[in-house]
Design an enzyme around this catalytic site. Sequence first.
Site, mmCIF file in Angstrom:
data_model
loop_
_atom_site.group_PDB
_atom_site.id
_atom_site.type_symbol
_atom_site.label_atom_id
_atom_site.label_comp_id
_atom_site.label_asym_id
_atom_site.label_seq_id
_atom_site.Cartn_x
_atom_site.Cartn_y
_atom_site.Cartn_z
ATOM 1 N N ARG A 1 -2.724 -15.865 -49.701
ATOM 2 C CA ARG A 1 -1.461 -15.593 -50.393
ATOM 3 C C ARG A 1 -1.761 -14.592 -51.510
ATOM 4 N NH1 ARG A 1 -3.601 -16.525 -54.707
ATOM 5 N NH2 ARG A 1 -1.579 -16.157 -55.623
ATOM 6 N N GLY A 2 -0.702 -14.153 -52.193
ATOM 7 C CA GLY A 2 -0.860 -13.089 -53.185
ATOM 8 C C GLY A 2 -0.553 -11.777 -52.475
ATOM 9 N N ALA A 3 0.395 -11.017 -53.037
ATOM 10 C CA ALA A 3 0.920 -9.865 -52.292
ATOM 11 C C ALA A 3 -0.156 -8.900 -51.771
ATOM 12 C CB ALA A 3 1.949 -9.135 -53.150
ATOM 13 N N ASN B 1 7.954 -11.470 -59.189
ATOM 14 C CA ASN B 1 6.667 -12.180 -59.227
ATOM 15 C C ASN B 1 6.969 -13.665 -59.082
ATOM 16 O OD1 ASN B 1 3.753 -12.014 -59.522
ATOM 17 N ND2 ASN B 1 4.004 -13.040 -61.483
ATOM 18 N N LYS B 2 5.956 -14.479 -59.120
ATOM 19 C CA LYS B 2 6.101 -15.921 -58.897
ATOM 20 C C LYS B 2 7.212 -16.526 -59.741
ATOM 21 C CE LYS B 2 4.474 -17.851 -56.476
ATOM 22 N NZ LYS B 2 5.157 -18.106 -55.177
ATOM 23 N N ASP C 1 4.789 -8.953 -57.010
ATOM 24 C CA ASP C 1 4.931 -9.001 -55.543
ATOM 25 C C ASP C 1 5.707 -7.811 -55.008
ATOM 26 O OD1 ASP C 1 4.494 -11.958 -56.454
ATOM 27 O OD2 ASP C 1 3.890 -11.788 -54.349
ATOM 28 N N ARG D 1 5.827 -12.789 -44.239
ATOM 29 C CA ARG D 1 6.362 -13.231 -45.550
ATOM 30 C C ARG D 1 7.247 -12.129 -46.100
ATOM 31 N NH1 ARG D 1 2.768 -15.902 -50.148
ATOM 32 N NH2 ARG D 1 4.734 -16.803 -50.852
ATOM 33 N N GLN E 1 -0.620 -22.481 -58.127
ATOM 34 C CA GLN E 1 -1.635 -21.422 -57.985
ATOM 35 C C GLN E 1 -2.456 -21.266 -59.261
ATOM 36 O OE1 GLN E 1 1.542 -21.188 -57.018
ATOM 37 N NE2 GLN E 1 1.821 -19.843 -55.265
#
Length: 349
Positions: free
Chosen positions: A49-51, A250-251, A240, A92, A199
């Site tokens: 995960r993580g763009a 972002n998150k 992201d 995603r 995370q």
Amino acid sequence: MSQRCFPPIYWDGDAVAILDQRILPHQEKFLHCTTPEQVIGAIKTMAIRGAPAVGVAGALALALGARSIQTDDPKEFRRKFSRICLKVKDARPTGANLGWAVERLYSIVVENPKLGIVELKELIVADANAILNEDIASNRQIGKWGREVIPMGAKILTYCNAGALATADYGTAVGVIRAAFEADPTISVFSCETRPFLQGARLTVFELMRAGIPVTLITDNAVGSLMSQGRIDVVVVGADRIAANGDTANKIGTYMVAVLARTHDIPFYVAAPRSTIDPGLTDGNGIPIEQRDPKEVTHFCGKQIAPDGINALNPAFDVTPNKYISGIVTEVGMLRKPFSKSIRKALQV
Ligand code: MRU
């Protein structure tokens, strides 16, 4: 190339090795993917995960996919490759890097209509590897530019995980922290736990501890209180997807932190490679926000914590309007307001 920090994805022979982040920090196990479907599965289930890391995983999935196509007919190769591209791109929705990587590799097929299958396969694999290596190089540059804005002895707040684990290595926001720490070992970090997927609690503190960088874990709802007590000097987060005007997805929770930072006059920086910028989006309104399983909210470590039948919402990302952002650190330097202008210029470099 400088020493690797914590690469979450790499080639292990003919397989793509992916560090399974769902079981960190307790277990360090790698998935060995030999098909694009396995990599897509790893992306969808958050093993990776993580763009930027998802972008790299998408690229390596396409390398596996291109290699696996068995045909002598160039038209059929193109058709099959295009089908794999669509599947990978859909894995995603919010991070821009995945679509960016897929478009880049698909353009090889489009721009070389005369090339044979063997050559196309070689070009696709080579460019997928270039995407991985460029990401690491970009992060090191982001670190170099970003550390300039970190005051001596700063107490830095970060959110989610924008570390080596969220990229090909080194990290974006955590890259800035790593570079700042190299120059000034008196800095320290607050990491928000980042509900509901944690995370921050599971990954960021793990990475920072491993790097020997002083870090304190806090709940997401402690941010305002710490800021009001003057205990945070600067915020650095990842991204992201960044729209052409600098609005940044972002998150989920990042927007809240940005508004609090503004209220307390604390600089708020976004760190991201240019592959996270989506110049096709005028502003943040068009950013697709991934909606995840409400169970991530109603359950904790597999145990139900909310009453049966409760409605829960679980948007995975939010958008921070550009007015709250002090600067966007990219591999080509710090972008300042007006972002529409600085982003346009950065994309031309
Ligand atoms: O849902 P995730 O874990 O993929 O979300 C990750 C983030 O929001 C990160 O902050 C972002 O991708 C930047 S990573 C360099």
